[in-house]
Design a protein around this motif. Structure first.
Motif, PDB file in Angstrom:
ATOM      1  N   CYS A  67       0.264   5.865 -15.652  1.00  0.00           N
ATOM      2  CA  CYS A  67       0.569   4.473 -15.307  1.00  0.00           C
ATOM      3  C   CYS A  67       0.270   3.550 -16.482  1.00  0.00           C
ATOM      4  O   CYS A  67       1.062   2.655 -16.793  1.00  0.00           O
ATOM      5  CB  CYS A  67      -0.241   4.058 -14.077  1.00  0.00           C
TER       6      CYS A  67
ATOM      7  N   SER B  59       8.272   1.874  -3.554  1.00  0.00           N
ATOM      8  CA  SER B  59       9.121   1.113  -4.469  1.00  0.00           C
ATOM      9  C   SER B  59      10.423   0.789  -3.776  1.00  0.00           C
ATOM     10  O   SER B  59      10.646   1.184  -2.630  1.00  0.00           O
ATOM     11  CB  SER B  59       9.380   1.931  -5.736  1.00  0.00           C
TER      12      SER B  59
ATOM     13  N   GLU C  56       7.600  -4.742  -6.077  1.00  0.00           N
ATOM     14  CA  GLU C  56       7.687  -4.550  -7.520  1.00  0.00           C
ATOM     15  C   GLU C  56       7.314  -5.826  -8.270  1.00  0.00           C
ATOM     16  O   GLU C  56       6.698  -5.770  -9.339  1.00  0.00           O
ATOM     17  CB  GLU C  56       9.096  -4.086  -7.897  1.00  0.00           C
TER      18      GLU C  56
ATOM     19  N   LEU D 285       3.592  -5.856  -8.476  1.00  0.00           N
ATOM     20  CA  LEU D 285       3.110  -4.926  -9.500  1.00  0.00           C
ATOM     21  C   LEU D 285       3.271  -5.530 -10.891  1.00  0.00           C
ATOM     22  O   LEU D 285       2.385  -5.412 -11.745  1.00  0.00           O
ATOM     23  CB  LEU D 285       3.882  -3.607  -9.415  1.00  0.00           C
TER      24      LEU D 285
ATOM     25  N   GLN E 231       2.812   2.411 -11.312  1.00  0.00           N
ATOM     26  CA  GLN E 231       1.773   2.037 -10.375  1.00  0.00           C
ATOM     27  C   GLN E 231       0.689   3.106 -10.346  1.00  0.00           C
ATOM     28  O   GLN E 231       0.941   4.277 -10.682  1.00  0.00           O
ATOM     29  CB  GLN E 231       2.341   1.778  -8.986  1.00  0.00           C
TER      30      GLN E 231
END
Length: 270
Positions: free
Chosen positions: A99, A259, A123, A126, A91
């Protein structure tokens, strides 16, 4: 009934992702293959030709670089069905270039796998943003730590983890690295000490992550230089977790990257 996949627990047994892989397989009663390092993975799999495997992945366990980790999974997927649970999803907060490199590897890993699992809706979002299709979200469990043993008494003799009865503490738990903002927590405790409040100590409950020993040492010295007290416990055995975490006045989980987190769930259990 289909044969369940072989779970690969790759890495040192104390690593959170490695340990979680083993715990999941044991809880489900499915086959488990424990491999301490990636260099021994091919040899270990040679005894299971063609077997479907489930991998719990954070890139650092599967290669020295993100691309090496993706190479490892792609080679494996040529010979057998592969399912993955992705951990430590890349991230932007970890740095744009880091990232980008890690996400490129995760995209390759997901493309090679026939099933992709993550541990939180955050997650999944993401992954969605990176074009990774997630098949399932399975939240991390809150562990059962059992009943805490009796707290250590002040006169119980020398214990590196002993806490004085009149001491308040701020605690950070788990593998210690910049993503947990240990430096920010240390600075806050140092400011209390510099202002004359020496009753609050910093307790770093765990060991430095590989390569971050100097970072953790600097955090401890920040507090001590201001006249405060700080300590690093090192690895905590399972039987001591409930007691050691329970001794902390203020648990802190100041993650720079949000996370799914085994350490937060362990705080919750304590």
């Amino acid at each position: 009934m289909p044969t369940p996949p072989l779970t690969i627990a790759l890495g040192p047994p104390t690593h959170g992702v490695t340990r979680f892989a083993a715990d999941c397989a044991r809880a489900a009663g499915t086959p488990l293959l424990e491999v301490p390092e990636s260099a021994r993975l091919r040899e270990a799999l040679a005894a299971h030709p063609g077997s479907a495997v489930h991998l719990h992945i954070t890139d650092s366990l599967f290669g020295a670089t993100p691309d090496e980790a993706a190479d490892t999974v792609e080679v494996m997927a040529r010979d057998r069905p592969v399912a993955v649970t992705l951990h430590d999803i890349p991230q932007p907060a970890e740095g744009t270039e880091r990232c980008r490199r890690r996400m490129g590897a995760y995209q390759r890993i997901a493309a090679a796998a026939g099933l992709v699992v993550v541990s939180s809706e955050h997650e999944r979002r993401l992954c969605d943003a990176a074009g990774i299709v997630v098949d399932a979200v399975i939240p991390l469990p809150v562990p059962d730590l059992g009943v805490a043993s009796s707290p250590i008494e002040p006169d119980a003799g020398p214990h590196p983890e002993a806490v004085r009865r009149d001491e308040r503490s701020v605690g950070v738990f788990g593998f210690l690295h910049p993503g947990k903002a240990v430096d920010v927590v240390a600075q806050a405790v140092a400011e209390l000490a510099a202002a004359g409040d020496h009753s609050v100590g910093l307790r770093l409950l765990g060991s430095p992550a590989a390569g971050h020993e100097d970072y953790v040492r600097a955090a401890v010295e920040t507090v001590r230089a201001a006249g405060g007290h700080a300590d690093v416990t090192g690895h905590i055995e399972d039987g001591d977790l409930a007691r050691v975490l329970g001794e902390v006045t203020v648990p802190v989980a100041l993650f720079r990257n949000v996370s799914a987190s085994g350490s937060i769930n362990t705080w919750a259990a304590a």
